[in-house]
Design a protein around this motif. Sequence first.
Motif, PDB file in Angstrom:
ATOM      1  N   THR A 123     -34.218 -23.022 -24.286  1.00 15.36           N
ATOM      2  CA  THR A 123     -33.747 -22.297 -23.107  1.00 15.36           C
ATOM      3  C   THR A 123     -33.804 -20.800 -23.340  1.00 15.36           C
ATOM      4  N   ILE A 218     -34.018 -23.170 -17.662  1.00 12.68           N
ATOM      5  CA  ILE A 218     -33.302 -24.424 -17.510  1.00 12.68           C
ATOM      6  C   ILE A 218     -34.318 -25.556 -17.503  1.00 12.68           C
ATOM      7  N   ALA A 231     -28.586 -26.852 -17.893  1.00 10.96           N
ATOM      8  CA  ALA A 231     -28.458 -25.469 -17.436  1.00 10.96           C
ATOM      9  C   ALA A 231     -28.435 -24.451 -18.560  1.00 10.96           C
ATOM     10  N   ASP A 233     -27.456 -21.739 -20.903  1.00 13.88           N
ATOM     11  CA  ASP A 233     -26.362 -20.768 -20.842  1.00 13.88           C
ATOM     12  C   ASP A 233     -26.253 -20.098 -19.475  1.00 13.88           C
ATOM     13  N   ARG A 260     -26.254 -17.847 -11.761  1.00 12.55           N
ATOM     14  CA  ARG A 260     -25.227 -18.883 -11.850  1.00 12.55           C
ATOM     15  C   ARG A 260     -24.805 -19.370 -10.461  1.00 12.55           C
ATOM     16  N   ALA A 276     -24.659 -28.612 -19.653  1.00  9.55           N
ATOM     17  CA  ALA A 276     -24.828 -27.236 -20.097  1.00  9.55           C
ATOM     18  C   ALA A 276     -24.430 -27.114 -21.562  1.00  9.55           C
ATOM     19  N   THR A 277     -24.973 -26.127 -22.222  1.00  5.67           N
ATOM     20  CA  THR A 277     -24.799 -25.991 -23.659  1.00  5.67           C
ATOM     21  C   THR A 277     -23.342 -25.874 -24.071  1.00  5.67           C
TER      22      THR A 277
END
Length: 303
Positions: A123, A218, A231, A233, A260, A276-277
């Motif tokens: 990413t 992403i 997603a 970060d 975002r 997400a991470t």
Amino acid sequence: MSMDNISLGTAGLDELVPSRYAVQVGDIDVLVISDGVLPITSKTMATNADPAEFADWLDERFLPADVLDWPLNVVVLRSGDRTILVDAGLGLEFPDFPRAGQLGRRMEAAGIDPAAVTDVVLTHLHMDHVGGLLSDGLKERFRPDLQIHVATREAEFWDSPDFSHTEMPAPVPGVLRRVAAQFLDEYSGRLRTFEMEYEVAPGVLVARTGGHTPGHSIVRLASGGDQLTFAGDAVFAPGFDNPEWHNGFDHDPEESARVRISLLRELAATGESMVATHLPFPSVCRVAVAGDVFRCVPAVWDY
């Protein structure tokens, strides 16, 4: 790599707290793996927030006001004949963070041979996303023809990175710069760069968003009417109910907020799943929207 093989651990390596979670997206096998947790100064999560409001946000979630544990999630995908690792965690280079860098042994516990991985999608090139590719004991187990996909803009950015809009602890920018430079030096011959988007495998599309870093991307999965977005970060825990709060690691905080909000609005409209991470493991959720704020609705665990 069937779902049965994904979820089957090797004797002696399983943990009391599970560190992997399997999801099916049509014909695509998805395995979320925890790389552990990374301590982070709490205020880094919302650098432009009113201190009292942010203190209330932390308190309402029973989170510490000084240093909190930041989850690190990576994903392994199987689509067609491709086995794809999305991000690679922190690696083992940082002894001050002994609870992170768990990817190697947790892949082993999940029965995933690193040599079976055909592709890596990054990413972005922050150290907690590429470090696993630099770790002794893991990097030599990857196949020599491994393809690593990263946005062209991301690779170019780290030739001379700009940290002027970030708000990180003092040592961090230098470490980020060093790790990214080491990665680009060691893997330059395996990089497969793309401008805006690239289909890595059937139903697996990596797409550049920018914001967090200029080439931040992403991964969108779509198969059999199901969808899931990794997603990276683009979304942090405060970003649902306070989507305009800035993260100290954002290289372009204003653009990060725009990315975002746009992504969360899209996911709320489609109803698709998100991972997400840095959301609490396994981070599989859907997005609900109410006016200008959002809500993370965790998936019901299938067990």
